[in-house]
Design a protein around this motif. Sequence first.
Motif, PDB file in Angstrom:
ATOM      1  N   GLU A 276      34.419  58.640 -13.197  1.00 50.06           N
ATOM      2  CA  GLU A 276      34.946  57.510 -12.437  1.00 50.06           C
ATOM      3  C   GLU A 276      34.242  56.212 -12.862  1.00 50.06           C
ATOM      4  O   GLU A 276      34.876  55.171 -13.029  1.00 50.06           O
ATOM      5  CB  GLU A 276      34.716  57.785 -10.938  1.00 50.06           C
ATOM      6  CG  GLU A 276      35.538  56.948  -9.998  1.00 50.06           C
ATOM      7  CD  GLU A 276      37.044  57.061 -10.228  1.00 50.06           C
ATOM      8  OE1 GLU A 276      37.496  58.112 -10.745  1.00 50.06           O
ATOM      9  OE2 GLU A 276      37.756  56.093  -9.929  1.00 50.06           O
ATOM     10  N   ALA A 277      32.920  56.307 -13.049  1.00 53.82           N
ATOM     11  CA  ALA A 277      32.145  55.125 -13.426  1.00 53.82           C
ATOM     12  C   ALA A 277      32.569  54.621 -14.806  1.00 53.82           C
ATOM     13  O   ALA A 277      32.729  53.422 -15.023  1.00 53.82           O
ATOM     14  CB  ALA A 277      30.650  55.452 -13.410  1.00 53.82           C
TER      15      ALA A 277
ATOM     16  N   LYS B   2      25.662  48.756 -11.791  1.00 55.90           N
ATOM     17  CA  LYS B   2      26.143  48.135 -10.559  1.00 55.90           C
ATOM     18  C   LYS B   2      26.943  49.144  -9.738  1.00 55.90           C
ATOM     19  O   LYS B   2      26.815  49.225  -8.523  1.00 55.90           O
ATOM     20  CB  LYS B   2      27.026  46.930 -10.893  1.00 55.90           C
ATOM     21  CG  LYS B   2      26.224  45.666 -11.131  1.00 55.90           C
ATOM     22  CD  LYS B   2      27.155  44.500 -11.393  1.00 55.90           C
ATOM     23  CE  LYS B   2      26.959  43.954 -12.789  1.00 55.90           C
ATOM     24  NZ  LYS B   2      28.119  43.244 -13.285  1.00 55.90           N
ATOM     25  N   GLU B   3      27.774  49.892 -10.440  1.00 57.93           N
ATOM     26  CA  GLU B   3      28.678  50.823  -9.794  1.00 57.93           C
ATOM     27  C   GLU B   3      27.918  51.942  -9.081  1.00 57.93           C
ATOM     28  O   GLU B   3      28.220  52.309  -7.957  1.00 57.93           O
ATOM     29  CB  GLU B   3      29.609  51.401 -10.869  1.00 57.93           C
ATOM     30  CG  GLU B   3      30.647  52.384 -10.388  1.00 57.93           C
ATOM     31  CD  GLU B   3      31.703  51.744  -9.523  1.00 57.93           C
ATOM     32  OE1 GLU B   3      31.882  50.509  -9.613  1.00 57.93           O
ATOM     33  OE2 GLU B   3      32.348  52.479  -8.751  1.00 57.93           O
ATOM     34  N   LEU B   4      26.887  52.479  -9.759  1.00 60.05           N
ATOM     35  CA  LEU B   4      26.195  53.643  -9.213  1.00 60.05           C
ATOM     36  C   LEU B   4      24.958  53.273  -8.401  1.00 60.05           C
ATOM     37  O   LEU B   4      24.411  54.109  -7.699  1.00 60.05           O
ATOM     38  CB  LEU B   4      25.787  54.592 -10.353  1.00 60.05           C
ATOM     39  CG  LEU B   4      26.937  55.133 -11.213  1.00 60.05           C
ATOM     40  CD1 LEU B   4      26.388  55.955 -12.356  1.00 60.05           C
ATOM     41  CD2 LEU B   4      27.885  55.972 -10.371  1.00 60.05           C
TER      42      LEU B   4
ATOM     43  N   PHE C 201      27.539  47.935 -16.397  1.00 55.82           N
ATOM     44  CA  PHE C 201      28.534  48.052 -15.334  1.00 55.82           C
ATOM     45  C   PHE C 201      28.252  49.278 -14.456  1.00 55.82           C
ATOM     46  O   PHE C 201      28.323  49.214 -13.228  1.00 55.82           O
ATOM     47  CB  PHE C 201      29.945  48.147 -15.932  1.00 55.82           C
ATOM     48  CG  PHE C 201      31.015  48.098 -14.889  1.00 55.82           C
ATOM     49  CD1 PHE C 201      31.537  46.888 -14.477  1.00 55.82           C
ATOM     50  CD2 PHE C 201      31.471  49.265 -14.297  1.00 55.82           C
ATOM     51  CE1 PHE C 201      32.506  46.842 -13.497  1.00 55.82           C
ATOM     52  CE2 PHE C 201      32.444  49.222 -13.312  1.00 55.82           C
ATOM     53  CZ  PHE C 201      32.964  48.009 -12.915  1.00 55.82           C
ATOM     54  N   MET C 202      27.906  50.379 -15.115  1.00 60.06           N
ATOM     55  CA  MET C 202      27.603  51.612 -14.373  1.00 60.06           C
ATOM     56  C   MET C 202      26.432  51.405 -13.433  1.00 60.06           C
ATOM     57  O   MET C 202      26.380  51.958 -12.335  1.00 60.06           O
ATOM     58  CB  MET C 202      27.264  52.743 -15.338  1.00 60.06           C
ATOM     59  CG  MET C 202      28.466  53.357 -16.018  1.00 60.06           C
ATOM     60  SD  MET C 202      27.942  54.523 -17.273  1.00 60.06           S
ATOM     61  CE  MET C 202      27.847  56.007 -16.295  1.00 60.06           C
TER      62      MET C 202
ATOM     63  N   LYS D 124      36.043  52.973 -14.512  1.00 62.99           N
ATOM     64  CA  LYS D 124      35.980  51.634 -13.907  1.00 62.99           C
ATOM     65  C   LYS D 124      35.321  50.643 -14.857  1.00 62.99           C
ATOM     66  O   LYS D 124      35.721  49.488 -14.935  1.00 62.99           O
ATOM     67  CB  LYS D 124      35.193  51.685 -12.592  1.00 62.99           C
ATOM     68  CG  LYS D 124      36.017  52.217 -11.452  1.00 62.99           C
ATOM     69  CD  LYS D 124      35.283  52.025 -10.135  1.00 62.99           C
ATOM     70  CE  LYS D 124      36.086  52.586  -8.977  1.00 62.99           C
ATOM     71  NZ  LYS D 124      35.225  52.838  -7.811  1.00 62.99           N
ATOM     72  N   ALA D 125      34.299  51.119 -15.561  1.00 63.83           N
ATOM     73  CA  ALA D 125      33.592  50.224 -16.478  1.00 63.83           C
ATOM     74  C   ALA D 125      34.530  49.733 -17.570  1.00 63.83           C
ATOM     75  O   ALA D 125      34.553  48.552 -17.901  1.00 63.83           O
ATOM     76  CB  ALA D 125      32.390  50.937 -17.087  1.00 63.83           C
TER      77      ALA D 125
ATOM     78  N   SER E  81      36.926  47.245 -16.315  1.00 62.14           N
ATOM     79  CA  SER E  81      36.346  46.030 -15.733  1.00 62.14           C
ATOM     80  C   SER E  81      36.649  44.810 -16.594  1.00 62.14           C
ATOM     81  O   SER E  81      36.816  44.904 -17.809  1.00 62.14           O
ATOM     82  CB  SER E  81      34.832  46.182 -15.587  1.00 62.14           C
ATOM     83  OG  SER E  81      34.231  46.156 -16.850  1.00 62.14           O
TER      84      SER E  81
END
Lengths: 494, 336
Positions: free
Chosen positions: B285-286, B75-77, B72-73, B289-290, B293
Amino acid sequence: MIDALMQVLQPSVFMYMIIGVILGVFIGALPGLTATMGVAILVPLTFWLQPQEGLAMLIAIYCSSIFAGGIPAILINAPGTPASMATAWDGYELNKKGQTGLALGINAIYSALGGLVSTIFLLVAAFPISRVALSFGPPEYFALAIFGLSMMISVSGKSIAKGMIMGFIGLFIATIGLDPILSYPRFTFDNPNLLDGISFIPIMIGLFGLGEVLSQILESNKKEKVKKIKVGRIIPNKQERKQMRKPFWFSSALSTIIGAIPGAGGDIASLISWEQSKRFSKKKKEFGKGSLEGLAASSTANNAVIGGAFTTMLTLGLPGDSVTAILIGALMMYGMQPGPVLFTDHVDFVYVIIILLFIANLIVLFVGLAGANLFSRIMLVKREFIWVAVILFSIVGAYALNNSYFDVWVMVVSGIIGVILRKLDFPLGPLILALILGPMAESNLRRSLSMSLDGTAAYFFSRPITVTLLSLAILSLVFPVIKNVIKKYKTKNS
Amino acid sequence: MKKWYLMILVLFIALLAACSSEANNSGGENETEDNTQDSNEESKYPNKQIELVVPYSPGGASDMVGRTVGSFMEKELGVPVVVTNKTGGTGAVGMSYVEGKNPDGYGIGYVPVEMSMVKALGFADVEPANFELLGRAIVIPAAVTVPADAPYDTIEEFIQYAKDNPGQIRVGNSGTGSIWHIAAAGLAEETGAEFKYVPFDGAAPAVAALLGGHIEAVSVSPSEVKANVDGGDLKILAVMSSDRDPTFPDVPTLIESGIDLEIAAWGGFAAPKGIPDDVKSVLEEAVKKAVASEEFQTVSTERGLNASYLSAEEFTDFASKQFDFYNELIPNMDLQ
């Protein structure tokens, strides 16, 4: 079953499978990039695919990278994955004899056949095989490791004493790091890089990749001769096939079971299959000197492990080896919990996996045979270019393994030591054997002792599999001695 | 002519090899460059591959959490997050490795409950205060699990059996001093029963040994035995959390059974001490959010893990309390 076939027989599934095979060949052929790594890296990328597409790619990578590990083993004596260690012993010798094509052909054919046969075992006997795998507790693992270690002598080459020295050095290196039961640091000198021990793969790459190249460079000053290498035929003839039949069936069955045992994988399976095929062979002397039987045994074994590993994964939900450990995660992402329930709730999905395994192995066969010509042409390239390429691969591979410079240094030092050992004619086989099996033997011995209810070694002797394996190990050590004594006695008398 | 062709082929393969390990890097860089073309490309975090260290072997619960959050990170980062497994020393090896990483945000780790235990166990000098904690992701209770055909059906009967047959119950765990080992030892301590502890290299081999009848019980997480409980080969006698586990709502807690003990594993993410504040907040933050998710929620439910987020601040407080708890508990236990 029909449903499963319909799911699999789609152009997109084949496309992903072919991509997987091609990636797998590269991953497998480059020392340091392992099947585990390949699958782990690609798992997150497969989530946006259909389950059958994603699994097609992952299964293809797994099968083809194990097969492809044999290619550099044959061509340059540097096994691409630990599972093709034994492939180098006979494959490289065949290559030196000019039978490059044949060696590559056998590796392709028997890898695929081993994979196919083990998949059939998975199809017809998944639950019985997983029961056999479960009967292996810590004492049995210990006995299996000792059984494997007993072949140290047979891979020692000319001097058993030198072989033993190498073996014990290997066992010593295997003790470096935190001890497996109480986590007490041993020989770490407060260096955190050593806490986890010295990883085996950089040593392997150093000894066989860099070490081989360095010694070839040193040798080349003495004799400068240009050898014309012919690829030769690729497909073994009828008589050769007949010769390889026995080691093939034997290795397939043995490796399926070893693959099913959690924690024992392709490296152990191919070593043990090679050794056992040697024991039952009529041409023992040829093993390690370019034996077709030996090559067939190790090629079959490392791919036959896959069916076994899948058996454990699907029936028990437990990883049979490090690749299936990652695949369990992938399956769960698709909403499938591997385990006994999978066979009742999602039996179609089990068939999808089995069909994918079949197809992947067929593609490996095709790619292996079609590519044999191409791969062996690498040998026509000037040696200097190969040397540079191997050194490059070795460095990249050692680093890529854990992204650690320490591993690169381990690789370089092993390479230099490898050259010295070759000069002094010390065999490398026993060292590798000890590195693979030493930790398994130690941790399971100590685990077994902590399991023994009265705390004595008597625990081992109440377990049939353990007793059998340990007896076989002792027999294989004592038998050659007895045979020698009898031989001497006979020659004296006559 | 032909020779040249082959030389090029070899060089091409060599290049490919070089790229295959660096491909992730360059790919990631391009992506971030696209996103941040006007800002100063070099200094903007993150602009290269992040290593996420999981201190346990692939396939276990920690690995799963690490990989799910990692993907997930990613994609996020917008940069690759590569999960590496550095096993050994009940997680101490991997955690020490993270601790010693350059505090630039490109080396982070999954930290398990063992973070607050290994010091008390005398394994390594790892403690929560040595890290910048980024957030907690999960809590997993210990589950006392036995074969389905065992002669005891409740935790009370099991304890009674253990008392009647001292030293005859072998409890498998995922390593000496691991949380599952402490869980079983805590149960013995609390009830006066006597167990033999068998450490394995991770939970999966312990479960395999239980299925094979080599040991009598395991104390591992519910998710690690779920497949075989569903399959009817194993049964869970009790979980060690304060509330019943959502995956197995029929299984009582120890507290319900009158045994006042609560031991759960947890897992979160941490970076080496001293990472810059702006980098830390990007990572926090990552992680947040992960964990929130849908992917993570699905996976954690699917695998029987209880997603339970704590912010960096709360997590730091929680971990240090756990550190105190285990430092009081562990020295009193008989772990051998």
